[in-house]
Scaffold this active site. Structure first.
Site, mmCIF file in Angstrom:
data_model
loop_
_atom_site.group_PDB
_atom_site.id
_atom_site.type_symbol
_atom_site.label_atom_id
_atom_site.label_comp_id
_atom_site.label_asym_id
_atom_site.label_seq_id
_atom_site.Cartn_x
_atom_site.Cartn_y
_atom_site.Cartn_z
ATOM 1 N N SER A 101 0.796 -1.218 0.000
ATOM 2 C CA SER A 101 0.000 0.000 0.000
ATOM 3 C C SER A 101 0.834 1.275 0.000
ATOM 4 O O SER A 101 0.367 2.320 -0.453
ATOM 5 C CB SER A 101 -0.933 0.014 1.210
ATOM 6 O OG SER A 101 -0.203 -0.197 2.413
ATOM 7 N N HIS B 247 -0.695 5.764 6.760
ATOM 8 C CA HIS B 247 -0.200 5.738 5.386
ATOM 9 C C HIS B 247 0.152 7.160 4.938
ATOM 10 O O HIS B 247 -0.400 8.125 5.469
ATOM 11 C CB HIS B 247 -1.239 5.141 4.435
ATOM 12 C CG HIS B 247 -1.337 3.653 4.515
ATOM 13 N ND1 HIS B 247 -2.088 3.010 5.475
ATOM 14 C CD2 HIS B 247 -0.760 2.675 3.765
ATOM 15 C CE1 HIS B 247 -1.982 1.697 5.311
ATOM 16 N NE2 HIS B 247 -1.171 1.473 4.289
#
Length: 268
Positions: free
Chosen positions: A44, A250
């Site tokens: 990711s 993230h």
């Protein structure tokens, strides 16, 4: 006095030549990589989760047009571009699903992988919801995995990449430290934040060692993310997002363009 001026002049001239040669070498490397195809592999952090602007055809892989592979492709126009990174990917997923685009013409490969193998999501969930001691225990379990099992997993991926793309320059990109320490910050305790940062360093060091063993370049993003960690006041990382939990921890779009892209560009 005249002599010191001459010395200063010579030093400045040599520095200018050095910078020019470094810039030329970087440009030449990027041009060489662009002459072949570029294949972006990984998890990711490479697909761009958290950066928004997801490509609808990528489905649950959540590939973003703000992710560093997409941005590098747009800036350098390589002969071909395969954006194979996928949210949630492990080393086994890379081996099973992401290597089909590699071939003898591939000039550049980038990859970030290993965090999901080590249980990154569960580590963060445990640390957010539980005590310091429970958090540290879960981190220690992850560190044991990184020490004992992850190196072999990485070796399998790196060997497969080299076998399928024998001429490619391979840039293995690491993970940032997550927290700025020594500052007042709502959320996790300083103990947890420090342990998480240490675990990120431990992971990066393990990845860098295996990358070097295969003759690959390690792209260290800890420097570019310096000053932009969670609790910094100008974070390039999402903190816990209860409305969109998958984006938690993230990189934001700014983290992709300011933290990850320069590292790939400088090492491509």
């Amino acid at each position: 006095m005249r002599r010191s001026r001459l010395t200063a002049y010579l030093i400045s001239t040599l520095l200018a030549v050095g910078f020019a040669l470094t810039g030329a070498a970087t440009a030449q490397a990027s041009t060489s990589a662009a002459a072949g195809g570029y294949v972006a592999l990984g998890d990711s952090y490479s697909s761009g989760v958290g950066a928004g602007s997801y490509i609808s055809s990528s489905g649950s892989c959540n590939r973003s047009t703000n992710a560093y592979p997409y941005l590098w492709n747009a800036a350098h126009a390589p002969a071909s571009f395969a954006f194979n990174a996928c949210s949630g990917a492990t080393t086994d997923d890379v081996l099973a699903n992401q290597l089909g685009s590699l071939n003898s013409a591939t000039g550049l490969v980038s990859i970030s992988i290993g965090g999901n193998d080590a249980g990154f999501a569960d580590v963060m969930t445990t640390c957010v919801l539980n005590s310091d001691s429970t958090c540290l225990s879960r981190i220690n379990t992850a560190r044991s995995y990184v020490a004992s099992t992850l190196p072999g997993k990485l070796d399998a991926v790196y060997s497969a990449i080299r076998s399928k793309a024998p001429s490619a320059r391979v840039v293995v990109i690491g993970y940032p430290r997550f927290y700025k320490l020594g500052t007042t910050c709502i959320g996790l305790s300083e103990t947890k934040r420090s342990a998480i940062n240490d675990a990120a360093d431990y992971m990066d060091n393990a990845i860098a060692q295996r990358a070097a063993a295969h003759g690959f370049v390690f792209g260290d993003v800890r420097t570019t993310f310096g000053g932009h960690e969670i609790c910094s006041g100008n974070s390039w990382l999402h903190s816990v997002n209860w409305l969109d939990i998958g984006t938690s921890y993230h990189p934001t779009a700014a983290g992709q363009s300011g933290g990850y892209l320069p590292v790939l560009t400088n090492n491509a």
